[in-house]
Design an enzyme around this catalytic site. Structure first.
Site, short mmCIF file in Angstrom:
data_model
loop_
_atom_site.label_atom_id
_atom_site.label_comp_id
_atom_site.label_asym_id
_atom_site.label_seq_id
_atom_site.Cartn_x
_atom_site.Cartn_y
_atom_site.Cartn_z
N GLY A 22 0.83 -1.21 0.00
CA GLY A 22 0.00 0.00 0.00
C GLY A 22 0.86 1.25 0.00
O GLY A 22 2.09 1.17 0.01
N LYS A 31 -7.50 -4.24 7.28
CA LYS A 31 -6.56 -4.16 6.19
C LYS A 31 -7.18 -4.78 4.95
O LYS A 31 -8.26 -5.33 5.02
CB LYS A 31 -5.27 -4.90 6.56
CG LYS A 31 -4.51 -4.23 7.70
CD LYS A 31 -3.17 -4.89 8.00
CE LYS A 31 -2.35 -5.20 6.79
NZ LYS A 31 -2.10 -4.06 5.89
N GLY A 66 -7.49 -3.07 1.84
CA GLY A 66 -7.94 -2.13 0.81
C GLY A 66 -7.21 -2.36 -0.50
O GLY A 66 -7.76 -2.21 -1.58
N GLU A 90 -0.50 -10.62 3.75
CA GLU A 90 -0.17 -9.74 4.89
C GLU A 90 -0.39 -10.48 6.20
O GLU A 90 0.40 -10.37 7.14
CB GLU A 90 -1.03 -8.47 4.83
CG GLU A 90 -0.65 -7.58 3.65
CD GLU A 90 -1.60 -6.42 3.43
OE1 GLU A 90 -1.19 -5.47 2.75
OE2 GLU A 90 -2.73 -6.44 3.93
C1 5RP Z 1 -3.29 -3.56 1.48
C2 5RP Z 1 -3.46 -3.03 2.86
C3 5RP Z 1 -2.95 -1.66 3.12
O1 5RP Z 1 -2.10 -1.70 4.24
C4 5RP Z 1 -4.11 -0.76 3.42
O2 5RP Z 1 -5.03 -0.83 2.36
C5 5RP Z 1 -3.65 0.70 3.62
O3 5RP Z 1 -3.22 1.21 2.40
P1 5RP Z 1 -2.63 2.67 2.29
O4 5RP Z 1 -1.35 2.67 3.07
O5 5RP Z 1 -2.41 2.85 0.81
O6 5RP Z 1 -3.64 3.63 2.83
O7 5RP Z 1 -3.98 -3.66 3.74
O8 5RP Z 1 -3.90 -4.81 1.34
#
Ligand code: 5RP
Length: 217
Positions: A29, A94, A96, A103
């Protein structure tokens, strides 16, 4: 509000958790990317990194960091990753970016999970952000029905396939007051690979980036 600056502030604070000779776990991310972009500073200090996604693997390599296989490294001392939402007791949403399963694996293999977020991610109760659930394609309808039974509103993430070849269903409206219970319940549905709640194995350290400083919880 300049969240990219606050992400960088949090990422910088996470460098303090790296020791000489460490192989570190690295998440996915934009916040994790801010951390990766700082790694050239400590390149001589670390022995390599385990990536939680193909995108992270690529970015690490671009910075000349050697990418290692988790099956060969054994347990990792530290895992650094971002989150979509984080509570004061370090429960997270998590996924997104859709990398939730890898992860979760890297977090589970790590002694210390250092989560880095900008201050906009801090919430009292998880659940405003849609919950990503990685699902075997055959089970899409079965899992969607089970989510509706739990009071959620499932939505297929269109045009997206995970690094593991699966689909993601984003669920809105789930009551996550007892986040660990919902995490376990969702994991029990046939066809669910994993879900984006990190409450059974929460973060150990939560670094919250502000404009001028980082708070460590
Ligand atoms: C990806 C994730 C990311 O850590 C989460 O979406 C946060 O993303 P960003 O740092 O772009 O805000 O879980 O699967």
């Amino acid at each position: 509000m300049n969240t990219s600056h606050m992400k960088k502030v949090a990422a910088e604070a996470a460098l303090d958790y790296i020791d000489i000779g460490d192989v570190i776990g690295v998440g996915t991310g934009s916040t994790a990317n801010a951390f990766i972009d700082l790694l050239p500073k400590v390149k001589g200090k670390i022995d390599g990194a385990v990536a939680s996604s193909k995108a992270t693997e690529e970015r690490l390599r671009e910075h000349g960091i050697s990418v290692l296989d988790l099956n060969r490294t054994g347990p990792l001392p530290v895992y650094v990753d971002g989150a979509d939402e984080a509570t004061h007791n370090k429960h997270l949403i998590k996924g997104g970016g859709g990398a939730l399963t890898r992860e979760k694996i890297v977090a589970a293999a790590s002694d210390k999970f250092v989560c880095i977020v900008d201050k906009t991610k801090l919430v009292d109760v998880l659940g405003e952000f849609p919950l990503a659930i990685e699902v075997i394609p055959l089970a899409q309808s079965l899992v969607s029905r089970a989510i509706i039974k739990l009071g959620g509103l499932p939505e297929l993430r269109l045009g997206f396939t995970t690094d593991n070849g699966n689909i993601v269903i984003d669920a809105k409206n789930l009551d996550l007051k007892d986040a660990a219970a919902v995490e376990a319940r969702l994991n029990g549905i046939a066809g669910v690979v994993s879900n984006g709640i990190f409450a059974i194995r929460p973060a150990d350290v939560l670094i919250v980036g502000h404009e001028t400083h980082a708070d460590t919880l």
